[in-house]
Design a protein around this motif. Structure first.
Motif, short mmCIF file in Angstrom:
data_model
loop_
_atom_site.label_atom_id
_atom_site.label_comp_id
_atom_site.label_asym_id
_atom_site.label_seq_id
_atom_site.Cartn_x
_atom_site.Cartn_y
_atom_site.Cartn_z
N VAL A 4 -0.54 13.15 4.29
CA VAL A 4 0.45 13.98 3.63
C VAL A 4 0.19 13.89 2.12
CG1 VAL A 4 2.92 14.10 3.03
CG2 VAL A 4 2.21 13.67 5.40
N ILE A 5 0.10 15.04 1.47
CA ILE A 5 -0.11 15.04 0.02
C ILE A 5 1.22 15.35 -0.66
CG2 ILE A 5 -1.42 16.05 -1.90
CD1 ILE A 5 -3.13 14.45 0.16
N LEU A 6 1.70 14.40 -1.47
CA LEU A 6 3.01 14.55 -2.12
C LEU A 6 2.86 15.33 -3.41
CD1 LEU A 6 4.38 10.95 -1.51
CD2 LEU A 6 4.76 13.02 -0.14
N PRO A 7 3.69 16.36 -3.60
CA PRO A 7 3.58 17.17 -4.81
C PRO A 7 4.17 16.48 -6.01
CG PRO A 7 5.42 17.95 -3.50
CD PRO A 7 4.78 16.84 -2.71
N SER A 37 0.94 8.80 5.77
CA SER A 37 1.72 9.74 6.58
C SER A 37 2.76 8.99 7.41
CB SER A 37 0.81 10.56 7.51
OG SER A 37 1.54 11.62 8.11
N VAL A 38 3.48 9.72 8.22
CA VAL A 38 4.44 9.16 9.16
C VAL A 38 4.24 9.87 10.50
CG1 VAL A 38 6.19 8.59 7.43
CG2 VAL A 38 6.19 10.86 8.47
N TRP A 84 0.83 -1.21 0.00
CA TRP A 84 0.00 0.00 0.00
C TRP A 84 0.86 1.25 0.00
CZ3 TRP A 84 -4.21 -1.39 4.20
CH2 TRP A 84 -5.03 -2.40 3.67
N ARG A 85 0.18 2.35 -0.35
CA ARG A 85 0.91 3.62 -0.49
C ARG A 85 0.90 4.44 0.79
NH1 ARG A 85 -2.15 5.41 -5.68
NH2 ARG A 85 -3.50 3.70 -5.07
N LEU A 86 1.77 5.41 0.82
CA LEU A 86 1.98 6.23 2.02
C LEU A 86 0.82 7.19 2.27
CD1 LEU A 86 4.27 6.96 4.13
CD2 LEU A 86 4.68 8.94 2.65
N GLU A 135 -7.18 7.42 -2.51
CA GLU A 135 -8.01 8.30 -3.34
C GLU A 135 -8.76 9.31 -2.48
OE1 GLU A 135 -10.32 6.35 -6.54
OE2 GLU A 135 -9.01 4.63 -6.16
N ARG A 179 -6.28 12.00 -1.29
CA ARG A 179 -5.88 12.95 -2.34
C ARG A 179 -7.01 13.87 -2.74
NH1 ARG A 179 -1.83 9.03 -6.00
NH2 ARG A 179 -0.35 8.72 -4.27
N SER A 238 -6.26 1.51 -1.75
CA SER A 238 -6.57 2.44 -2.84
C SER A 238 -7.72 3.38 -2.50
CB SER A 238 -6.91 1.67 -4.11
OG SER A 238 -5.76 1.01 -4.57
N LEU A 245 -0.06 3.59 6.13
CA LEU A 245 -0.29 3.24 4.73
C LEU A 245 -1.79 3.15 4.49
CD1 LEU A 245 2.36 0.36 4.44
CD2 LEU A 245 2.70 2.82 4.10
#
Lengths: 165, 165
Positions: free
Chosen positions: A162-165, A43-44, A39-41, A64, A67, A60, A57
């Motif tokens: 956290v939203i990654l640019p 936050s930490v 799974w995707r990140l 979604e 984001r 999907s 993590l």
């Protein structure tokens, strides 16, 4: 994009150990979500009192929702995994804190009808590399809820994505 | 597994903003790797002197190498992304440290022939949400290398991968 999809497909089809067994179910009947390791990140975080580093993590649905900024409430189908790692001082960088052993992996599974009696979420935790289910019986969820009730106003979830640019 | 693949495909096809432009190239010519936002977890860390939390993500080559324990050297094709986040105290959990704003995202791209002059790695960093390339000219890589030389014995990479059970 196509290249990325092909790379991810290749990874998925090759990275899961053949014959890996799922761990025993949680006492409330929850089965460990398959493939959470991929799974995707979200936050930490760090907890100073327990000296732990954490990675959060999401599946999907969760990613979604994060984001799109639609996380209060999180949609049904969301699963969040929190990886809890004991921290230690880095041996190679004097001011860095890094993970040592894995302590447990926690899951929150959103389904507001199925889990209506536990605040809309199914709760589960597996301990250590041996993935031992946490809790004596299904009532262990009350421990989770007692703490997470502090964030009832944000759908029981502490984490802000956290939203990654 | 098939369900996971389909979910990830759906996520990939819907989660990338339409018309999102890549940021300007790094002064050494490196283009920001596409889709790093969807990469999987390699590890997390904290830097006490800069009060930052970090998530280290990897592309498929990196994740497969990490899971196989073959990271010294990392294979050609490996890309590692380090997400650097300013830390703050949680507003909802007294002893928790959580991310505030994103400071920069750093990349190490392994290709021991292409990047032979910079220790086998291509180095790049983009600053903030606006993704401004770091460095006045291609020599900025020497800053990266000066620090990472402390871990020359582990292929210039500080991070030890976390293996999720």
């Amino acid at each position: 994009m196509i290249k990325t999809v092909l790379l991810m497909l290749t990874a998925l089809l090759t990275a899961t150990p053949a014959g890996a067994e799922p761990p025993p179910a949680s006492p409330n009947g929850i089965i460990q979500p398959e493939g959470y390791q991929n799974w995707r990140l979200i936050s930490v975080s760090q907890r100073t009192e327990s000296q732990t580093l954490r990675a959060i993590l999401g599946n999907s649905v969760a990613v979604e929702a994060a984001r799109a900024g639609k996380t209060n409430p999180w949609p049904n189908g969301t699963i969040l995994a929190k990886v809890n790692l004991k921290q230690k001082n880095s041996e190679t960088f004097p001011t860095a804190i890094v993970p040592s052993e894995l302590i447990h992996v926690d899951f929150m599974i959103k389904d507001d009808s199925r889990y209506a009696s536990t605040n809309g979420w199914g709760w589960a935790r597996w301990m250590g590399q041996e993935r031992k289910p946490y809790g004596q019986d299904a009532n262990f969820s009350q421990e989770c809820i007692a703490c997470h009730s502090a964030v009832k106003g944000q759908d029981m979830v502490f984490t802000k994505p956290v939203i990654l640019p």
